[in-house]
Structure formats: C-alpha cells, structure tokens
Design a protein around this motif. Structure first.
Motif, PDB file in Angstrom:
ATOM      1  N   TYR A 188      18.987  30.053  -8.696  1.00 55.96           N
ATOM      2  CA  TYR A 188      18.196  30.735  -7.672  1.00 55.96           C
ATOM      3  C   TYR A 188      17.477  31.955  -8.241  1.00 55.96           C
ATOM      4  O   TYR A 188      16.344  32.236  -7.871  1.00 55.96           O
ATOM      5  N   SER A 189      18.128  32.665  -9.162  1.00 60.90           N
ATOM      6  CA  SER A 189      17.485  33.816  -9.792  1.00 60.90           C
ATOM      7  C   SER A 189      16.254  33.395 -10.582  1.00 60.90           C
ATOM      8  O   SER A 189      15.204  34.044 -10.506  1.00 60.90           O
ATOM      9  N   LEU A 190      16.374  32.313 -11.330  1.00 64.07           N
ATOM     10  CA  LEU A 190      15.215  31.806 -12.067  1.00 64.07           C
ATOM     11  C   LEU A 190      14.095  31.389 -11.121  1.00 64.07           C
ATOM     12  O   LEU A 190      12.917  31.654 -11.380  1.00 64.07           O
ATOM     13  N   TYR A 191      14.468  30.760 -10.034  1.00 65.82           N
ATOM     14  CA  TYR A 191      13.478  30.325  -9.061  1.00 65.82           C
ATOM     15  C   TYR A 191      12.761  31.525  -8.444  1.00 65.82           C
ATOM     16  O   TYR A 191      11.525  31.553  -8.362  1.00 65.82           O
ATOM     17  N   PHE A 192      13.516  32.539  -8.030  1.00 67.26           N
ATOM     18  CA  PHE A 192      12.899  33.727  -7.436  1.00 67.26           C
ATOM     19  C   PHE A 192      12.037  34.471  -8.449  1.00 67.26           C
ATOM     20  O   PHE A 192      10.999  35.021  -8.107  1.00 67.26           O
ATOM     21  N   PHE A 193      12.476  34.488  -9.709  1.00 70.04           N
ATOM     22  CA  PHE A 193      11.667  35.083 -10.756  1.00 70.04           C
ATOM     23  C   PHE A 193      10.326  34.353 -10.861  1.00 70.04           C
ATOM     24  O   PHE A 193       9.272  34.988 -10.952  1.00 70.04           O
ATOM     25  N   ALA A 194      10.362  33.043 -10.860  1.00 69.29           N
ATOM     26  CA  ALA A 194       9.127  32.261 -10.968  1.00 69.29           C
ATOM     27  C   ALA A 194       8.207  32.514  -9.778  1.00 69.29           C
ATOM     28  O   ALA A 194       6.990  32.648  -9.935  1.00 69.29           O
TER      29      ALA A 194
ATOM     30  N   ILE B  23       5.405  25.268  -8.781  1.00 63.97           N
ATOM     31  CA  ILE B  23       6.425  25.850  -7.910  1.00 63.97           C
ATOM     32  C   ILE B  23       7.012  24.820  -6.946  1.00 63.97           C
ATOM     33  O   ILE B  23       8.193  24.882  -6.606  1.00 63.97           O
ATOM     34  N   ILE B  24       6.203  23.864  -6.535  1.00 65.67           N
ATOM     35  CA  ILE B  24       6.737  22.784  -5.680  1.00 65.67           C
ATOM     36  C   ILE B  24       7.759  21.970  -6.461  1.00 65.67           C
ATOM     37  O   ILE B  24       8.833  21.631  -5.939  1.00 65.67           O
ATOM     38  N   TRP B  25       7.449  21.656  -7.707  1.00 68.85           N
ATOM     39  CA  TRP B  25       8.402  20.909  -8.537  1.00 68.85           C
ATOM     40  C   TRP B  25       9.668  21.730  -8.772  1.00 68.85           C
ATOM     41  O   TRP B  25      10.776  21.176  -8.755  1.00 68.85           O
ATOM     42  N   LEU B  26       9.513  23.038  -8.981  1.00 73.13           N
ATOM     43  CA  LEU B  26      10.692  23.892  -9.146  1.00 73.13           C
ATOM     44  C   LEU B  26      11.538  23.933  -7.870  1.00 73.13           C
ATOM     45  O   LEU B  26      12.766  23.946  -7.937  1.00 73.13           O
ATOM     46  N   THR B  27      10.876  23.943  -6.723  1.00 71.54           N
ATOM     47  CA  THR B  27      11.597  23.921  -5.449  1.00 71.54           C
ATOM     48  C   THR B  27      12.413  22.645  -5.316  1.00 71.54           C
ATOM     49  O   THR B  27      13.593  22.675  -4.930  1.00 71.54           O
TER      50      THR B  27
ATOM     51  N   ALA C  48       6.063  35.150 -12.013  1.00 74.48           N
ATOM     52  CA  ALA C  48       5.331  34.183 -12.838  1.00 74.48           C
ATOM     53  C   ALA C  48       4.378  33.388 -11.956  1.00 74.48           C
ATOM     54  O   ALA C  48       4.345  32.163 -12.000  1.00 74.48           O
ATOM     55  N   THR C  49       3.621  34.115 -11.154  1.00 70.42           N
ATOM     56  CA  THR C  49       2.758  33.437 -10.177  1.00 70.42           C
ATOM     57  C   THR C  49       1.650  32.623 -10.834  1.00 70.42           C
ATOM     58  O   THR C  49       1.255  31.590 -10.296  1.00 70.42           O
ATOM     59  N   GLY C  50       1.174  33.052 -11.979  1.00 74.39           N
ATOM     60  CA  GLY C  50       0.126  32.291 -12.663  1.00 74.39           C
ATOM     61  C   GLY C  50       0.597  30.901 -13.051  1.00 74.39           C
ATOM     62  O   GLY C  50       0.055  29.888 -12.591  1.00 74.39           O
ATOM     63  N   PRO C  51       1.625  30.825 -13.907  1.00 69.66           N
ATOM     64  CA  PRO C  51       2.123  29.501 -14.289  1.00 69.66           C
ATOM     65  C   PRO C  51       2.710  28.716 -13.111  1.00 69.66           C
ATOM     66  O   PRO C  51       2.581  27.502 -13.047  1.00 69.66           O
ATOM     67  N   ALA C  52       3.353  29.415 -12.179  1.00 71.66           N
ATOM     68  CA  ALA C  52       3.970  28.728 -11.047  1.00 71.66           C
ATOM     69  C   ALA C  52       2.924  28.100 -10.135  1.00 71.66           C
ATOM     70  O   ALA C  52       3.173  27.083  -9.499  1.00 71.66           O
ATOM     71  N   GLY C  53       1.742  28.712 -10.089  1.00 73.44           N
ATOM     72  CA  GLY C  53       0.697  28.187  -9.224  1.00 73.44           C
ATOM     73  C   GLY C  53      -0.160  27.115  -9.868  1.00 73.44           C
ATOM     74  O   GLY C  53      -1.034  26.532  -9.228  1.00 73.44           O
ATOM     75  N   THR C  54       0.075  26.826 -11.123  1.00 75.17           N
ATOM     76  CA  THR C  54      -0.697  25.822 -11.843  1.00 75.17           C
ATOM     77  C   THR C  54      -0.365  24.430 -11.330  1.00 75.17           C
ATOM     78  O   THR C  54       0.799  24.094 -11.104  1.00 75.17           O
ATOM     79  N   ALA C  55      -1.405  23.628 -11.177  1.00 76.74           N
ATOM     80  CA  ALA C  55      -1.194  22.239 -10.736  1.00 76.74           C
ATOM     81  C   ALA C  55      -0.579  21.440 -11.877  1.00 76.74           C
ATOM     82  O   ALA C  55      -0.983  21.545 -13.033  1.00 76.74           O
TER      83      ALA C  55
END
Length: 107
Positions: A38-44, A65-69, A48-55
């Motif tokens: 959960y900590s890694l997920y919240f960090f992302a 971020i959807i895949w991480l969820t 890490a909004t740039g990489p997390a928002g990448t398609a």
C-alpha cells in the motif's frame, strides 16, 4: 471447568504460548507485506504522477496506475488467501491439539 481455570491453564502452557507467538509472527509478516504494498501504491499515486499516468500498453486508454490498482487488489487477495490456507492447514490443527492436551477440548 470454569473460564478462569481454562484461562489460567492456557496462560501457563508453554506450548500454547509458542503457538500464539508463531501466529503473531505470521500475521506480522503478512501485515508488513500489505503495508509495504500500500505504501508503494500511495507513493506512485502521490509522487510518481508522471509515470503512473502513462498509458500502458502504449496507445491504450489504460494507465499504469490502473494496472497498479489491480495489482494491489490481487496481492491483497493473495495475502488473505495465504493466511486462510496457513490457518486451516497448520494453525487450527495445532491449536486443537494443544487444547486437547490441556483437557480443554473433548478427545
């Protein structure tokens, strides 16, 4: 046998205390894994909004971020299933054996 006597016998039993300590170690380990994920997920999500928002895959409408969820949800299910499996396979039979040995369960 009254409840106070049962509790006294349980608290005096070295086997029962070892059994409880083993369960505590397993639950602490699984809790640490869950907190880490959960900590890694919240960090992302937060930093890490740039990489997390990448398609991903490229050109799709699904972001990282959807895949991480999905991964967090699946790992939570695996952690829960692992504890259930461990409890049914090892914890419960050992607890019953200790309780029978102390005369707190029928043979």
């Amino acid at each position: 046998m009254e409840l106070k006597e049962q509790l006294r016998r349980l608290s005096a039993s070295e086997k029962y205390r070892a059994h409880v300590d083993k369960r505590r170690r397993v639950t602490y380990l699984l809790t640490a894994i869950a907190v880490f994920q959960y900590s890694l997920y919240f960090f992302a999500v937060a930093w890490a909004t740039g990489p997390a928002g990448t398609a991903w895959p490229a050109g799709s409408a699904v972001s990282v971020i959807i895949w991480l969820t999905v991964l967090v949800i699946l790992l939570s299910i695996v952690i829960s299933a692992g504890y259930i499996w461990w409890a049914a396979r090892f914890h419960d039979p050992e607890r019953e054996a200790v309780m029978r040995e102390l005369g707190l369960r029928d043979e």
